[in-house]
Design an enzyme around this catalytic site. Sequence first.
Site, PDB file in Angstrom:
ATOM      1  CB  SER A   1     -39.295  52.487  47.515  1.00 40.36           C
ATOM      2  OG  SER A   1     -39.189  51.372  46.693  1.00 40.36           O
TER       3      SER A   1
ATOM      4  NE  ARG B   1     -32.395  53.376  37.200  1.00 37.89           N
ATOM      5  CZ  ARG B   1     -32.856  53.855  38.335  1.00 37.89           C
ATOM      6  NH1 ARG B   1     -33.134  53.030  39.331  1.00 37.89           N
ATOM      7  NH2 ARG B   1     -33.039  55.135  38.504  1.00 37.89           N
TER       8      ARG B   1
ATOM      9  CG  ASP C   1     -46.536  52.134  44.075  1.00 35.92           C
ATOM     10  OD1 ASP C   1     -46.107  51.196  43.369  1.00 35.92           O
ATOM     11  OD2 ASP C   1     -45.955  52.532  45.099  1.00 35.92           O
TER      12      ASP C   1
ATOM     13  CG  HIS D   1     -42.644  52.613  43.429  1.00 32.73           C
ATOM     14  ND1 HIS D   1     -43.185  52.395  44.677  1.00 32.73           N
ATOM     15  CD2 HIS D   1     -41.299  52.505  43.571  1.00 32.73           C
ATOM     16  CE1 HIS D   1     -42.199  52.149  45.537  1.00 32.73           C
ATOM     17  NE2 HIS D   1     -41.062  52.223  44.895  1.00 32.73           N
ATOM     18  CG  ASP D   2     -39.992  56.773  40.202  1.00 35.22           C
ATOM     19  OD1 ASP D   2     -39.545  56.163  41.198  1.00 35.22           O
ATOM     20  OD2 ASP D   2     -39.364  56.880  39.133  1.00 35.22           O
TER      21      ASP D   2
END
Lengths: 384, 201
Positions: A153, A223, A323, A356-357
């Site tokens: 990232s 967040r 992602d 993405h994680d």
Amino acid sequence: MDQTTPAHIEHAHMLFPEGMQLECGFLLAPVRVAYRTYGTLSAARDNAIVVCHALTGDQYLAETHPLTGKPGWWGRMVGPGLPIDTDRFFVICMNVLGGCMGSTGPRDARPDMPGEPWGTDFPPITIRDMVRAQKLVVDALGIGRLFAVVGGSMGGMQVLEWAATFPEMVFAAMPIATSPFHSAQNIAFNEVSRQAIFADPEWHGGRYWEQGAIPARGLAVARMMAHITYLSEEALTRKFGRRVRRDPYNQAGAMSLFGEIFEVESYLRHQGSSFVRRFDANSYLTITRAMDYFDLGAEHDGDPSRPFHGTRTRFCIVSFTSDWLFPTSQARVLARALNRAAANVSFVEIDSDKGHDAFLLDEPDFDRTVRGFLSGAAEHARIG
Amino acid sequence: MRLDQRLIADMIRPGTRVLDIGSGDGTLLDYLFRTRGCDARGIEIDMREVTRSVAHGLPVMHGDADHDLAHYPDEAFDYVVLQRTLQAVERPREVLRQMLRIGRHAIVSFPNFGHWQLRLKLLTSGRMPMTAVWHTPWYQTPNIHPCTILDFLMLCREEGYVVEQWMAVDEDGERAPWRRSIRLANLFGEQALFLLRRRGR
């Protein structure tokens, strides 16, 4: 929401009194870089790997976090016998410039006004500034060439900037789940996050410390929104589906409009509230802005291949199928840019539904890729 | 390693830069690096093979011959290798042009559609021939551009490529004895192997 400010923790760091000239022209001095190391630097000083953290990560890569008490963010990847093997490599992880875990950032006191934090007056920094701050530490450790730079990232942006700015210092580079430029969509998401912070009544124009407050609500919303972009529809469905439960904080009873909450809502609220305990709102603004500015081709008529012409670095680009924040299409733009520079490139898209994680989670193919690329590169670098 | 891969490796000078298109499990790349000291890289369309190759430390990127060669600079490689794939690409002539743009030499192997068994089967049965080499039915085959050895030679002539070496091999990669006569090779060779360069170099 929890309004307590993080307890003061002394983070291991290096201090550079002469500071550094930022890309914006500002001379930031002194500069402090907080860092952690794992493993042992070889006598030839040739086995060092810099791991770059993402937007809200920090230097506590592979050990219990002193503030949250949680395991290191990449403890499953970095350690003895693990893909980034600390029996073999010396791993350095540094808190980024502008961060809030010990490196110089907006929460620090300004040198020209003792006792007064920088806040929103902290100079704008770039990904290259972050990398140049990291190089101060690498130089101070007497390391002339890094065996590898690895990161996902925003960490991947730093990997690319390392390879572009200091090509002779980077033998192997592993940009993961990243892009050669920050896309309009991602800038848009960052802007929503920032507006959530600005809209918090406790923001106080960025000088929230004067009121003994933090814009916890806004930072938590930022967040929560960002966290959605780190996951995928499949991952959310698998984890939460449409399951509901009684909201323990709602006094109005189950029959009211929000008497029940979906589990995904509860999860996001938890993500938001735990985040504000460890992160500074002004750091969030500074770092997201640095990401927005990131564009490898900006100084080269939009051509991201030019910074890599003549490079001898070995690259391994990794993307993940689900992602959608840093999709494979952007990784492919990077791969082709490196092809145009005739660079040595591996490019793997890992099949994963975790979004993405995924780079932080259990993906055996990804683990094998990291281990194999580093072992192959070590063979070429002729290091043990 | 297959015997025809060994023949390909024998065409490659040690210490050179090689791009293997369709590198599969990376056998040729590994061999070229370990025994020839080559800077050997691969492109592979099957992601499982890519992951497996990279996990073995080999530099392989996901991509294919039709879409990814255009992104390399001129003469980035000494040799560009395309094994048993030319008949399956979308635009074989363009792929060859790209190979000889980005590489000083091209090494191409392909199954020969001029083999006598194919000719005989088509003649006697009147249906698309199926053999050990051409073993998928017409409606399923990825081989959309089959050609014979003579067809390939004609294309090389039209495009101005110099044939530095050629040989016919059988399916197991054993070199066939038809080394002098192209016509015999076109009748009896199951696979063809060519080493090309552009005229004027």
